[in-house]
Design a protein around this motif. Sequence first.
Motif, short mmCIF file in Angstrom:
data_model
loop_
_atom_site.label_atom_id
_atom_site.label_comp_id
_atom_site.label_asym_id
_atom_site.label_seq_id
_atom_site.Cartn_x
_atom_site.Cartn_y
_atom_site.Cartn_z
N PHE A 1 -1.73 -6.93 -14.31
CA PHE A 1 -2.09 -7.89 -13.27
C PHE A 1 -1.26 -7.65 -12.01
O PHE A 1 -1.80 -7.55 -10.91
CB PHE A 1 -1.85 -9.30 -13.80
N VAL A 2 0.04 -7.50 -12.19
CA VAL A 2 0.92 -7.25 -11.04
C VAL A 2 0.51 -5.97 -10.33
O VAL A 2 0.43 -5.91 -9.10
CB VAL A 2 2.40 -7.18 -11.49
N GLY A 3 0.24 -4.94 -11.15
CA GLY A 3 -0.20 -3.66 -10.57
C GLY A 3 -1.44 -3.85 -9.72
O GLY A 3 -1.49 -3.40 -8.56
N GLY A 4 -2.43 -4.54 -10.27
CA GLY A 4 -3.69 -4.72 -9.55
C GLY A 4 -3.48 -5.50 -8.27
O GLY A 4 -3.93 -5.10 -7.19
N VAL A 5 -2.75 -6.63 -8.38
CA VAL A 5 -2.55 -7.47 -7.21
C VAL A 5 -1.75 -6.73 -6.14
O VAL A 5 -2.08 -6.77 -4.95
CB VAL A 5 -1.82 -8.78 -7.61
N SER A 6 -0.71 -5.99 -6.58
CA SER A 6 0.12 -5.33 -5.58
C SER A 6 -0.67 -4.24 -4.86
O SER A 6 -0.46 -3.99 -3.67
CB SER A 6 1.40 -4.77 -6.20
N LEU B 1 -0.85 -4.28 -0.97
CA LEU B 1 -0.40 -3.11 -0.21
C LEU B 1 -1.44 -2.69 0.82
O LEU B 1 -1.12 -2.43 1.98
CB LEU B 1 -0.14 -1.95 -1.16
N ILE B 2 -2.70 -2.63 0.36
CA ILE B 2 -3.76 -2.20 1.28
C ILE B 2 -3.86 -3.16 2.46
O ILE B 2 -3.89 -2.75 3.63
CB ILE B 2 -5.11 -2.11 0.55
#
Lengths: 259, 296
Positions: B19-24, B28-29
Amino acid sequence: MARPEITYAIETQALNLWYSTFQALFDVDLQIKRGQITSLIGPSGCGKTTFLRSINRINERLGYVRTTGSITVLGNDIYGPNVELIQIRKQVGMVFQRPNPLPLSIRDNVIFGYRLHEGRGRLTRSQRDEIVERALRQVLLWDVVKEKLGRPAIELSLEEQQKLCIARLLPVKPAVLLMDEPCSALDPTGTEAVEEMIWELRGQYTILIVTHNMAQARRTSEECIFMLLGRVVEHAPTEELFVTPRHQETADYIEGRYG
Amino acid sequence: MDRRDLDWYIDKAVQILVFVGGVSAILLIIGIFVFITKEGAGFLTTTFDAKEFFTSPRWRPTSEHNPTYGALALIVGTASITGLAILIAVPFSLGAAIYIGEFATGKTREILKVLVELLAAIPSVVWGFIGLSIMNSLIIKLFDVPVGLNVLNAGVILGLMAAPIMTTIAEDALKAVPDGYREAAEALGATRWQVIFKVVLPAAKNGLVAAVLLGVGRGFGETMAVLMASGHSINLPTSVFDSVRALTATIAAELGETAVGSDHYRALFTLGIFLFLITFLINLTADLVLRGIRKK
Ligand SMILES: Nc1ncnc2c1ncn2[C@@H]1O[C@H](COP(=O)(O)OP(=O)(O)OP(=O)(O)O)[C@@H](O)[C@H]1O
Ligand SMILES: [Mg+2]
């Protein structure tokens, strides 16, 4: 193509077939009468599909299939050196277990085979429409689809799709139609409709039809072949095979003792 | 009991991580876009002149008396290189995808797929180096022109760079065509090539278009190789033997030498916004086209 002096549309001699090391057919010797409907029955895994798929050599799509013995279609050895695969496929049409219309319009599905063999150039629009109409009429589908020939074929019901898959074989004028459980994906009404249509085609084509449905075999075929474990056990006129089977295995199977 | 508890914790931990990976990634974008826009904004609202930007080929941000910010030559430079690259890459990658997907079997197929992926992993500076050294002298010799760093050079290099990705995506598209179609057509008497041209390619159409679009996106965004192979001189090209300059290469070459916050600095960020929007649009279109397939 269809020479009148030939009584048998399909003859096989000592046909053996292996899927890599697994032998699926053993010494199959069969003579299938021209212009008749012959049904092929037997328990699951006995090699019905395998046999059917060797008659148009579509088995060869799998690189690991090996065949010995001979298959003759209308007098021509299909493994003979001068025989072209394309010619065999033109003479022998195949209907698959699951309807598999091409991702094209209804019209383009019907004319597809014809275009492959006759080329695109020589066909005027009205000739094309005539071919399409005749084929669709033969499978009793014309009245249903005549208003929507340009629609994608996948929009049709399964029953209609299967009829379409039969219709697309007809414009190239095959002599033999191979049908592998053509009704198994259909509901009872659809089954009945397709059976009726197949019956209508009797006489014009030699039809070899695989079925799991005893009643269907009895209703629709003139001769019947019973296979077991890759071998032909019995081949007789349908009524005879069902009423007075000569082998115990046949009797057991048609009475439902195999499943 | 203990084991199950441990599994449960691992499960939760991985869930949170993903989840953190996806949200970050999303953050970032957005962050990048906000940053670029903020840096370019000062220019966009003051000095920026849309007419000059899109129609003037004069990119002279360092001129002392009268700096001009015409991006036309850069846009045309990028477009011509990308266009040539696509012309070269499409037949190559379609051919490769057809061979890998429809003809090659077993080992050959696996080896080819690995090779294509390896090709995709070559760093772009290496491609640029090939353009600068090998291609350059080759073009000078073959065509008898004074300089070999031009549209042709950069286009070929970029085409070779884009081909592996396009091949991989195109091959996926071919693989997604149900085998039943091929079997049906073959049973009707179609030859291998008839099956490919009349059934497989039309059925895979969307995926193939997406493959090309992603290749185009790659071409627009590529920097290093283009900087090295294109000649990097501001020019409206009239033939493939003219040197050009690309949008990306301009940013890469000039950004280090501008004062932060100056007009020039901001103009470069405006180029960045423009590039970002174009690649975003291209990728979005590719994505929508691909989605179109799955719906069917
Ligand atoms: N592609 C294949 N590779 C290996 N073995 C196969 C392959 N196709 C079929 N077989 C095997 O060959 C035997 C005959 O299969 P086949 O499909 O011809 O049977 P069938 O009589 O059509 O069965 P069903 O009634 O279930 O359709 C089976 O034992 C099957 O497992
Ligand atoms: Mg079967």
